[in-house]
Design an enzyme around this catalytic site. Structure first.
Site, short mmCIF file in Angstrom:
data_model
loop_
_atom_site.label_atom_id
_atom_site.label_comp_id
_atom_site.label_asym_id
_atom_site.label_seq_id
_atom_site.Cartn_x
_atom_site.Cartn_y
_atom_site.Cartn_z
N ALA A 1 -35.93 66.66 78.52
CA ALA A 1 -34.62 66.00 78.56
C ALA A 1 -33.64 66.92 77.83
O ALA A 1 -34.00 67.56 76.85
CB ALA A 1 -34.68 64.65 77.85
N LYS B 1 -29.24 62.91 83.81
CA LYS B 1 -29.32 62.09 82.59
C LYS B 1 -27.90 61.78 82.16
O LYS B 1 -27.15 62.69 81.80
CB LYS B 1 -30.05 62.89 81.51
CG LYS B 1 -29.99 62.26 80.13
CD LYS B 1 -30.70 63.12 79.10
CE LYS B 1 -30.50 62.55 77.71
NZ LYS B 1 -31.08 63.44 76.67
N VAL C 1 -50.12 89.46 72.58
CA VAL C 1 -49.75 90.35 71.47
C VAL C 1 -50.83 90.21 70.40
O VAL C 1 -51.09 89.11 69.91
CB VAL C 1 -48.37 89.96 70.90
CG1 VAL C 1 -48.05 90.77 69.66
CG2 VAL C 1 -47.29 90.14 71.97
N ILE D 1 -33.69 72.18 73.44
CA ILE D 1 -33.17 73.17 74.38
C ILE D 1 -31.71 73.51 74.04
O ILE D 1 -31.28 74.65 74.21
CB ILE D 1 -33.34 72.64 75.83
CG1 ILE D 1 -34.85 72.61 76.13
CG2 ILE D 1 -32.59 73.48 76.84
CD1 ILE D 1 -35.25 71.76 77.30
P1 FAD Z 1 -43.53 77.27 73.49
O1 FAD Z 1 -43.31 76.42 74.65
O2 FAD Z 1 -44.61 76.89 72.54
O3 FAD Z 1 -43.83 78.74 74.03
C1 FAD Z 1 -44.46 79.72 73.24
C2 FAD Z 1 -44.77 80.94 74.09
O4 FAD Z 1 -45.27 81.97 73.24
C3 FAD Z 1 -45.82 80.70 75.16
O5 FAD Z 1 -45.42 81.35 76.36
C4 FAD Z 1 -47.05 81.42 74.61
O6 FAD Z 1 -47.93 81.89 75.62
C5 FAD Z 1 -46.37 82.57 73.87
N1 FAD Z 1 -47.21 83.19 72.85
C6 FAD Z 1 -47.65 82.65 71.69
N2 FAD Z 1 -48.42 83.54 71.03
C7 FAD Z 1 -48.44 84.66 71.80
C8 FAD Z 1 -49.06 85.93 71.67
N3 FAD Z 1 -49.83 86.25 70.62
N4 FAD Z 1 -48.88 86.85 72.65
C9 FAD Z 1 -48.11 86.57 73.73
N5 FAD Z 1 -47.50 85.39 73.90
C10 FAD Z 1 -47.67 84.45 72.94
N6 FAD Z 1 -36.43 69.74 73.60
C11 FAD Z 1 -35.47 69.20 74.36
O7 FAD Z 1 -34.42 69.81 74.54
N7 FAD Z 1 -35.63 67.97 74.92
C12 FAD Z 1 -36.73 67.22 74.74
O8 FAD Z 1 -36.85 66.14 75.31
C13 FAD Z 1 -37.74 67.74 73.89
N8 FAD Z 1 -38.86 67.03 73.65
C14 FAD Z 1 -39.81 67.55 72.82
C15 FAD Z 1 -40.92 66.78 72.47
C16 FAD Z 1 -41.85 67.28 71.57
C17 FAD Z 1 -43.01 66.44 71.18
C18 FAD Z 1 -41.71 68.60 71.06
C19 FAD Z 1 -42.71 69.15 70.11
C20 FAD Z 1 -40.63 69.36 71.42
C21 FAD Z 1 -39.66 68.85 72.28
N9 FAD Z 1 -38.53 69.59 72.61
C22 FAD Z 1 -37.55 69.03 73.36
C23 FAD Z 1 -38.40 70.99 72.21
C24 FAD Z 1 -38.79 71.88 73.39
O9 FAD Z 1 -40.07 71.51 73.85
C25 FAD Z 1 -38.79 73.33 72.99
O10 FAD Z 1 -37.58 73.64 72.39
C26 FAD Z 1 -38.97 74.20 74.20
O11 FAD Z 1 -40.08 73.82 74.96
C27 FAD Z 1 -39.11 75.63 73.79
O12 FAD Z 1 -40.38 75.92 73.29
P2 FAD Z 1 -40.66 77.45 72.95
O13 FAD Z 1 -40.43 78.26 74.16
O14 FAD Z 1 -39.92 77.79 71.71
O15 FAD Z 1 -42.22 77.45 72.58
#
Ligand code: FAD
Length: 517
Positions: free
Chosen positions: A47, A75, A198, A362
């Site tokens: 969302a 939304k 990595v 996001i």
């Molecule tokens: P992640 O999705 O965890 O991605 C991490 C990446 O790093 C992956 O691709 C993984 O493979 C990579 N990686 C890790 N270690 C290594 C390595 N050693 N080598 C290579 N690659 C690696 N946000 C909203 O805006 N709306 C919502 O409704 C919302 N609901 C949420 C509900 C929950 C319960 C949570 C916890 C979060 C929510 N969020 C929401 C936040 C949102 O999910 C995140 O901001 C968004 O998904 C971004 O995540 P990210 O890309 O930072 O991390």
């Protein structure tokens, strides 16, 4: 100059950053994104906040291009259920308050309320559209109200920094599909994608990152490294040792369990809002996508075990949850002391997070990327740029933290140990003073958290009036005014909402056409 960028992580943060930088700098700044095939993404985050529209516009993506690929939906609001008492609800819409005789309709509602309609129903048109499950657009793509926004489904190359522009809607989408869509989009435009782990991060004698070592592609060097590795914080925390400052003293929810539940949208229709339903030890989100529901229970491990949370969520969803696999998540609530350290910038969950109430994860990503471009490092890596960036990211997170704390503080629930504990919980610095002022007068731009954090004062009004505490008093000045203009506007709003409900297609009907191409 910064001549190359490496992004580690291919979740929503990694791919939003890669595509945004590509759209900004084109092939003048080579971008490489390294993502693991084995480390999963967080798997939630579906969302959004209404500013996300700028992101898609900036990439030049029209809704018909990306929404069907990502099970996207509209939304218009967040529906809060049971936060005030069992069976009660109200909407927090993406809609500013109208003004009559210099005072907002929220002020006027306090004075003129006849007990007939809830505050949000009386002051806004979007709650009526939510109740009737309407689309915000006509079939020809035109938005329901031209005065709220200037276009239909035509992407515009927006300027990057549009903090003052509000859209009357945001989106829901499947997070994994969005990352996949952006990955295809980005690689077609020149982002280099490396599917690998990595395994080591190399630093030079000053402690700056010189390269990352991957399992199969050797060492990859760059000038600027962006940590999008999620809660792991592989570069910013694990390598550079930047401390993480927890917000849990004021926001105690530290866990979530999520389910993906299939749904027959044709039969059941589609709600154009996210629902946040208060429960005994936290709250449950319901996000309607085209074809399934994303749902999850956000709770505090002080009050509830993962097994209890999963059982409560399954009971809430009902028989449809039977075959759905549960995703248990530990949340790191807070922020890095600095999100930009040396030549590394953390964006996404690696930078900070405040729990999903109000869907801001996001939004933080988008804000982080925009601020990075705004503070882009020069040849000397002027420390003031990093300082400016870190200040802006910290303020944004802390502003949202305060707004979320208000949700718990203003809720009148005290029926379980979890809700009772909200009464004595510490407040972030400066908030107690602001709360006292809001007891005397509804919030306005001059009395809310003073730095940009996405939310405007109307959102504070909605939460205070929706949740019921502190009991807001009518503005004294209105006692000296007649109120004819406000009465006229309330009547007009009512009539306008009824007309829109009549004229607009349902969200399901609209999206079925969009998805059919
Ligand atoms: P992640 O999705 O965890 O991605 C991490 C990446 O790093 C992956 O691709 C993984 O493979 C990579 N990686 C890790 N270690 C290594 C390595 N050693 N080598 C290579 N690659 C690696 N946000 C909203 O805006 N709306 C919502 O409704 C919302 N609901 C949420 C509900 C929950 C319960 C949570 C916890 C979060 C929510 N969020 C929401 C936040 C949102 O999910 C995140 O901001 C968004 O998904 C971004 O995540 P990210 O890309 O930072 O991390």
């Amino acid at each position: 100059m910064v001549n190359s960028v490496v992004i580690v992580g291919g979740g929503t943060a990694g791919w939003m950053t890669a595509t945004y930088l590509q759209a900004t700098f084109g092939d003048r700044l080579p971008v490489t994104l390294v993502e693991s095939a084995d480390v999963p993404t967080v798997g939630v985050g579906e969302a959004t906040f209404s500013t996300v529209r700028h992101f898609f516009d900036y990439l030049g993506l029209a809704e018909h291009e990306w929404m069907p690929a990502c099970n996207g939906s509209y939304k218009l609001a967040i529906r809060f259920e049971n936060w005030r008492g069992q069976g009660e609800h109200f909407y927090h819409p993406f809609e500013r308050l109208r003004v009559a005789d210099g005072f907002s309709l929220a002020d006027w509602w306090l004075k003129l309320d006849d007990g007939e309609r809830r505050f949000d129903e009386a002051c806004y048109v979007l709650p009526a559209l939510c109740e009737a499950k309407r689309s915000p657009k006509q079939f020809d793509g035109e938005l329901f109200e031209r005065s709220l926004h200037d276009g239909g489904d035509r992407p515009r190359r927006t300027t990057m920094f549009q903090q003052d522009t509000q859209f009357p809607y945001a989106y829901h989408f499947d997070a994994a599909r969005l990352a996949g869509f952006l990955a295809d989009f980005g690689t077609r435009r020149g982002v280099r994608r490396v599917l690998d782990d990595v395994v080591e991060v190399r630093q030079d004698e000053r402690g700056w990152i010189s390269g990352i070592v991957t399992r199969e592609h050797g060492e990859i060097e760059a000038d600027l490294f962006i940590d999008c590795t999620g809660f792991r914080g592989l570069l910013i925390n694990k390598t550079l040792g930047e401390p993480f400052e927890s917000f849990q003293d004021v926001l105690p929810n530290d866990r979530a369990v999520a389910l993906r539940v299939p749904v027959d949208v044709e039969r059941e229709g589609m709600a154009p809002y996210t629902t946040a339903s208060a429960r005994d030890c936290g709250w449950i989100w319901t996000i309607p996508l085209f074809g399934r529901i994303g749902t999850g229970y956000v709770y505090s491990s002080q009050f509830c075990s993962p097994e209890e949370a999963e059982a409560e969520l399954r009971a809430f969803v009902g028989p449809r949850a039977k075959d759905a696999e549960a995703n248990h998540i530990r949340m790191r609530i807070g922020r890095n002391r600095r999100s930009w350290v040396n030549n590394c910038v953390a964006i996404g969950l690696s930078s900070g997070f405040v729990e999903p109430l109000e869907s801001t994860g996001i939004f933080f990503i988008q804000h982080g990327i925009e601020q990075l471009v705004r503070h882009f490092p020069d040849a000397d890596w002027d420390a003031n740029l990093a300082r400016g960036y870190n200040e802006s990211v910290a303020r944004c997170l802390e502003g949202v933290r305060e707004f979320l704390v208000l949700h718990y503080k203003a809720s009148t629930r005290n029926d379980t140990p979890y809700w009772k504990a909200t009464e004595d919980r510490r407040l972030p610095d400066g908030m107690a003073e602001r709360l006292r002022l809001w007891e005397a007068r509804l919030p306005d731009a001059s009395s809310v958290y003073p730095y940009y954090h996405g939310f405007e004062s109307y959102s504070y009004d909605v939460m205070l009036l929706g949740l019921g505490r502190p009991p807001a008093r009518p503005h004294a000045a209105l006692g000296l005014l007649e109120g004819g203009e406000a009465r006229r506007q309330f009547a007009e709003l009512r009539e306008h909402a009824a007309r829109l409900v009549e004229e607009l297609p349902s969200q399901y009907e609209y999206l079925a056409r969009l998805h059919a191409g």
